[in-house]
Design a protein around this motif. Structure first.
Motif, PDB file in Angstrom:
ATOM      1  N   HIS A 112      -4.516   2.482  -8.416  1.00 17.00           N
ATOM      2  CA  HIS A 112      -4.260   3.767  -7.779  1.00 17.00           C
ATOM      3  C   HIS A 112      -5.541   4.610  -7.854  1.00 17.00           C
ATOM      4  N   LYS A 118       1.102  -7.882  -5.358  1.00 20.48           N
ATOM      5  CA  LYS A 118       2.409  -8.274  -5.872  1.00 20.48           C
ATOM      6  C   LYS A 118       2.566  -9.784  -5.748  1.00 20.48           C
ATOM      7  N   MET A 154      -1.086   9.016  -0.337  1.00 23.87           N
ATOM      8  CA  MET A 154      -0.786  10.357   0.123  1.00 23.87           C
ATOM      9  C   MET A 154      -2.055  11.051   0.593  1.00 23.87           C
ATOM     10  N   PRO A 195       0.617   5.908 -15.361  1.00 22.08           N
ATOM     11  CA  PRO A 195       1.218   7.233 -15.483  1.00 22.08           C
ATOM     12  C   PRO A 195       2.363   7.217 -16.489  1.00 22.08           C
ATOM     13  N   TYR A 196       2.548   8.330 -17.146  1.00 24.46           N
ATOM     14  CA  TYR A 196       3.668   8.455 -18.080  1.00 24.46           C
ATOM     15  C   TYR A 196       4.192   9.885 -18.006  1.00 24.46           C
ATOM     16  N   PHE A 202       1.179  12.562 -17.787  1.00 27.61           N
ATOM     17  CA  PHE A 202      -0.250  12.235 -17.748  1.00 27.61           C
ATOM     18  C   PHE A 202      -0.489  10.796 -17.347  1.00 27.61           C
ATOM     19  N   ASP A 203      -1.740  10.449 -17.183  1.00 28.24           N
ATOM     20  CA  ASP A 203      -2.160   9.057 -17.048  1.00 28.24           C
ATOM     21  C   ASP A 203      -2.902   8.695 -18.324  1.00 28.24           C
ATOM     22  N   PHE A 246       0.841  -1.203   0.000  1.00 29.60           N
ATOM     23  CA  PHE A 246       0.000   0.000   0.000  1.00 29.60           C
ATOM     24  C   PHE A 246       0.875   1.251   0.000  1.00 29.60           C
ATOM     25  N   HIS A 247       0.495   2.173  -0.804  1.00 21.73           N
ATOM     26  CA  HIS A 247       1.118   3.487  -0.766  1.00 21.73           C
ATOM     27  C   HIS A 247      -0.001   4.520  -0.867  1.00 21.73           C
ATOM     28  N   ARG A 254      -4.769   9.943  -2.057  1.00 20.70           N
ATOM     29  CA  ARG A 254      -4.533   8.907  -3.069  1.00 20.70           C
ATOM     30  C   ARG A 254      -4.165   7.613  -2.359  1.00 20.70           C
ATOM     31  N   THR A 266       2.699  11.365   3.051  1.00 21.66           N
ATOM     32  CA  THR A 266       2.855  10.343   2.006  1.00 21.66           C
ATOM     33  C   THR A 266       3.332   9.049   2.654  1.00 21.66           C
ATOM     34  N   PHE A 267       2.963   7.952   2.095  1.00 23.01           N
ATOM     35  CA  PHE A 267       3.436   6.678   2.641  1.00 23.01           C
ATOM     36  C   PHE A 267       3.602   5.661   1.519  1.00 23.01           C
TER      37      PHE A 267
END
Lengths: 503, 519
Positions: free
Chosen positions: B86, B76, B33, B157-158, B169-170, B30-31, B70, B518-519
């Motif tokens: 996300h 994984k 913000m 995302p790119y 952008f995504d 998990f991540h 977010r 953030t994490f």
């Protein structure tokens, strides 16, 4: 319902009876499989050792039986051969898991093996004679279901199912306690939550130089009966220390290599201990530094560089030498996947192959062959550190919300002169992305058996996060640094050091 | 419960446990913000999208709070196989859709005269129970061991290799990347950024041109192909090359006489010399024009904070290429020099502009063109009002009410300087920046203005900080404080803002308190 109650009553009675010892005149002993490391014909050697030991233990007071089910005492053991030198270790336990005695013998060549097994049997018998419970551990009504056949040494055995383990308070069992848990030395509470530790020289009085690093502070201690702070220094903002290591030069001087990150760039330093002072001898060096016993050999200096953009560790790791402020890199060590200067070491397998071990991104211990092909990967996680450094990551700010990319350091992997792989392990209830909070730490020792890493021992878990450890092979001492209080808003935190003797 | 049932349940549980064993290999990662801004400003007003930017004469000071969370979940399976998801939740306190669910005294009517809210708001309103979850990314990330290539397929995302000037952008697509050795790496990406197949699959796409018969609706897509190569000459110097090509079939035969294409060729580099480091990019564009960035202002409702420069799509959308030939370029540089307890930051930017409000007046459209409006950045400027800041959330805009760095194809010239530093858990920065458009078109001046800003923050925890920012923009003459020539909205014939009493715009300012985790 009645049937269930009757069944439960019978089971309870059986359980109760099973813990009542019955006196026996002669101890019935079974020699279980022996684990064998370092020879080619392992299966043959296992059987041979089992037979040899059983025959030599059999006598007036002990009757060697053919199965664990018949036995009062079960002996397990291991045979390790490194070069020509071998060691046979044995452990005698009751069938319900209580340790009765432990003994070992060693020899310089294979010719000494049979006499050595005889000596081992003598030692075990002498020890068993001293233990009263050894005479009568067998239970008369032990249900077949709770009898376990101990497997090879190092494997957690069926003792965990023992009916003896009743009551509200659970004491640590032998299998949970480290071999080195024979007391130890505990420092006083040390000011500051040190994240890194390095050992220095041993003085004539037996005291040891120790260095601790917090975010920017380096503290120089002398560890005798007590820890004495000799000197400390603090680096300027916005530097952050991410590693600290020592190396004696040929003239007896002690160099301290301090890897420093400043705004995402390497500005490392070299300090030298001069009397009771630390003197900065080189600064702003663009290298990651680490000194360690590569493949169990003498301690050497290694260096790696940093790349641009998202390349935190650039290229291979090199052996390095320092001359003044100049670092010369030679003898590249090719890094396998995940590998960098801080999470790898190498060791020699019994066939002479130089294998590489690294901690993966997810903290699995991975073994690679000489061609960087993965040979084995642990199922358990090891390593784990709360220490990190940050580099600019503006390219991903839109997505991550963080201007910095966090790269976490990891536990050092040591290889002893005997080829054992030693690694720290932190566990925590919350390891979530950048929010890492470890709760307990331990150190594990493994031996490569040709196929997998066999656990040789591990320490009991500390009650605190263990940011760093060091196994002093020369003195057989294990130093474990613990964070007893984390730094807070107006709090520098506190640490302590535990030193355990490794037997 | 009888014994049989107990045994059956125990067996079932055992079987389930046995079946579940392989799944234990999964890592759940998990991540995320959380960020909130509390603004006091005369320029921003928040909103559900990029927000707006007020340049009214005597603009009143306003206040509002907005937040963004977010959450990223990564399933994984191994280091070689993972599913990345996300999600995003945005709110303006009180709601961005002019109301919350329960608003006292509302009748549901939209009454612009009294500004009473309607009764149907969003999750920022009272009781907050409105759907406000957005999907940022859903993609599968896996390695193909036979060829040593990483593949990412899905909505992802790119970011380009030119500071986001072409696009950050995504989008939905597939990206192949390969690290050939320690020095060389390369990637190829294929994104579908637009499609005319809104009515679904089929072979009835005759509306796209006389020659479209027999082609399925999915033939008419707008695709972006990306090629990136990076080579590390040494640990301190990396060079790269990139090629981005838009292939547009939506207007196909009717407009282009074939597939339209827009090409961006770029070079980039990153280096370090002692205490000095830099990132640089230069790019040239050719092919047909991408009007995703509008070539002229179309706004008519600027008086009360409305967008004075509406992009063809303000949400990053992409529009079909036009037939006008392109010849545009961009140059950008960002440097960092370690001095004292911090770093001196210097950056500069040049984006070519086009003199004409309408494509095709001269031979070439010289306006630098991003893939779409709202998806270009120059975060290295560290501005808040002059160029939009990458750290902004809902109010992601800058003077002119545009997230568009190109200023509607007028191009941009800017220089920016700053200093950032830390003192234990305290961090701070101060910046000054100046910018003008490359082509003023009908305005009296190119000057956009000069901004000064400063931030002071404190790290309460390693990954949580609180900071305060103040920014003030001295408007340039391009905004015509006394002559009414308001640069973004004069379409060449009518000064649209004059009619809306915005004559004589106020200098914008902004302060905010930011909480960031953030994490």
């Amino acid at each position: 319902m009645k049937k269930q109650m009757i069944l439960m009553a019978v089971l309870l009675m059986t359980l109760a009876l099973s813990v009542v010892p019955v006196v026996a005149a002669q101890t019935r002993l079974f020699v279980a499989d022996m684990s064998v490391t370092g020879v080619q014909n392992k299966d043959e050697m296992k059987t041979t050792l089992q037979t040899l030991l059983a025959s030599r233990l059999n006598g007036d007071t002990v009757l060697a039986v053919g199965s664990a089910a018949e036995a009062d005492v079960v002996v397990t053991g291991s045979y390790v051969s490194i070069g020509k030198v071998f060691s046979v270790d044995a452990l005698a336990k009751t069938v319900d898991g209580k340790t009765l005695s432990r003994a070992f013998v060693q020899g310089d060549n294979q010719d000494e093996l049979i006499p050595a097994v005889g000596k081992l049997a003598e030692k075990l018998l002498a020890e068993l004679a001293k233990v009263p419970t050894a005479q009568a551990p067998r239970t008369s009504a032990l249900p077949a279901a709770v009898v376990s056949i101990p497997a090879a040494s190092g494997v957690v055995k069926g003792v965990e199912m023992s009916p003896a383990a009743t009551g509200e308070f659970i004491k640590p069992k032998e299998v949970e306690v480290s071999r080195n848990d024979s007391g130890g030395w505990q420092s006083k509470r040390l000011a500051g939550a040190a994240g890194l530790m390095a050992t220095g020289r041993i003085s004539a009085d037996g005291s040891r130089e120790l260095f601790f690093a917090e975010t920017r502070r380096i503290s120089y201690y002398r560890q005798g009966k007590e820890m004495t702070l000799i000197a400390s220094t603090e680096l300027a903002e916005p530097r952050k220390i991410i590693s600290i290591d020592t190396l004696e030069d040929g003239a007896g001087n002690l160099d301290m290599y301090v890897t420093v990150i400043r705004a995402g760039e390497l500005l490392s330093q070299v300090w030298q201990v001069s009397g009771d002072k630390m003197v900065l001898v080189a600064d702003e060096m663009p290298y990651y530094f680490r000194t360690f016993s590569h493949a169990g050999g003498p301690k050497k200096l290694f260096a790696q560089t940093m790349g641009r953009s998202d390349v935190d560790f650039f290229g291979n790791v090199f052996e390095a030498t320092r001359s003044g402020k100049t670092i010369t890199m030679k003898n590249a060590v090719k890094m396998p996947r995940y590998g960098n200067i801080y999470n790898f070491n190498q060791f020699r397998a019994s066939d002479g192959a130089l294998l590489t071990t690294v901690l993966s991104t997810d903290n699995y211990l991975v073994i690679y062959d000489e061609n960087q092909k993965e040979l084995w990967r642990s199922n358990d996680k090891f390593g784990g550190s709360e220490l990190s450094f940050q580099r600019d990551d503006s390219d991903n700010l839109r997505v991550t919300g963080d201007q910095y990319r966090w790269t976490f350091m990891n536990q050092r992997i040591q290889v002893t002169p005997g080829g054992e792989v030693v690694v720290g392990k932190n566990d925590g209830f919350m390891v979530l992305g950048k929010a890492r909070t470890y709760k307990t730490g331990a150190v594990y020792c493994f031996v490569w058996n040709g196929s997998t890493l066999d656990e040789k021992w591990h320490t009991r878990a500390t009650q605190n996060y263990m940011p760093d450890y060091y196994l002093d092979s020369a003195r057989n001492e294990l130093l474990m640094l613990q964070t007893v209080l984390r730094p807070g808003m107006n709090e520098k935190g506190a640490s302590s050091l535990t030193i355990k003797k490794v037997e | 419960m009888n014994i049989k049932k107990t045994v059956a349940i125990a067996t079932a549980v055992g079987a389930l446990a046995a079946v579940s064993v392989p799944a234990m290999a999964f890592e759940n990662e998990f991540h995320g913000m959380y960020r909130s801004f509390g603004y006091v400003t005369n320029a921003l007003s928040g909103g559900s999208s990029t927000g707006s930017f007020n340049l009214d004469n005597g603009a009143a000071t306003d206040k509002y709070i907005e937040q963004r969370a977010r959450l990223q979940y990564i399933a994984k399976s191994s280091d070689d196989l993972k599913l990345v998801t996300h999600f995003e939740i945005d709110n303006k306190f009180g709601g961005a859709n002019t109301s919350g669910k329960y608003v006292p005294g509302t009748t549901g009517a939209t009454t612009s005269a009294t500004n009473l809210p309607t009764a149907n708001g969003d999750g920022g309103g009272l009781d907050t129970d409105k759907i406000s979850l957005e999907t940022k990314s859903v993609y599968l990330d896996f390695n193909v061991p036979m060829v040593g290539t990483n593949v990412k397929i899905g909505a992802q995302p790119y970011n380009d290799s030119m500071f986001g000037l072409f696009g950050n952008f995504d989008a939905t697509g597939v990206v192949f990347s390969k690290k050939i050795n320690d020095q060389l790496s390369a990637s190829y990406g294929y994104f579908t950024v637009g499609s005319s197949s809104t009515s679904g699959m089929g072979y009835s796409a005759l509306t796209f041109g006389a020659n479209a018969a027999g082609k399925g609706t999915n033939y008419f897509t707008q695709d972006l192909n990306t090629f990136d190569v990076k080579y590390a000459l040494s640990k301190d110097l990396t060079l790269g090359a990139s090629y981005y090509v838009i292939l547009d079939k939506v207007n196909d035969l009717t407009t282009y006489g074939g597939t339209g294409s827009n090409h961006t060729l770029g070079l980039n580099g990153a280096g370090k010399f002692g205490l000095f480091s830099f990132n640089a990019a230069a790019a040239y564009q050719t092919g047909k024009s991408n009007p995703g960035i509008p070539t002229q202002g179309t706004n008519t409702t600027a008086a009360s904070g409305g967008a004075p420069q509406a992009a063809l799509s303000t949400t990053g959308g992409y529009s079909s290429l036009t037939n006008a030939p392109t010849s545009a370029f961009a140059v950008a540089l960002a440097t960092k020099t370690a001095v004292g307890p911090g770093n001196i930051l210097l950056s500069g930017l040049y984006l070519s502009g086009d003199k004409d409000a309408v494509n095709g007046v001269d031979k070439y459209n010289k306006a630098w063109q991003s893939i779409g409006a709202g998806v270009n950045y120059f975060g290295q400027s560290n501005m808040w009002l002059l160029v939009r800041n990458v750290a902004t959330i809902n109010s992601s805009t800058a003077v002119g009410g545009s997230a568009d760095v190109t200023r509607g194809g007028r191009g941009l010239e800017g220089v920016f300087a700053g200093y950032e530093g830390t003192a234990n858990k305290l961090f701070y920065n101060g910046n000054i920046g100046w910018a003008q458009v490359a082509e003023k078109r009908t305005a009296d001046s190119k000057a956009l203005g000069t901004e000064v800003n400063g931030t002071v923050g404190y790290k309460l925890y390693d990954n949580m900080s609180v900071s305060a920012t103040a920014a003030y923009l001295f408007l340039g003459d391009g905004y015509g404080k006394d002559n009414g020539t308001l640069l973004p909205v004069n379409n060449g014939t009518t000064n649209l803002w004059t009619a809306n009493t915005a004559y004589g715009a106020s200098n914008p300012f902004m302060t905010n308190i930011q909480i960031n985790y953030t994490f």
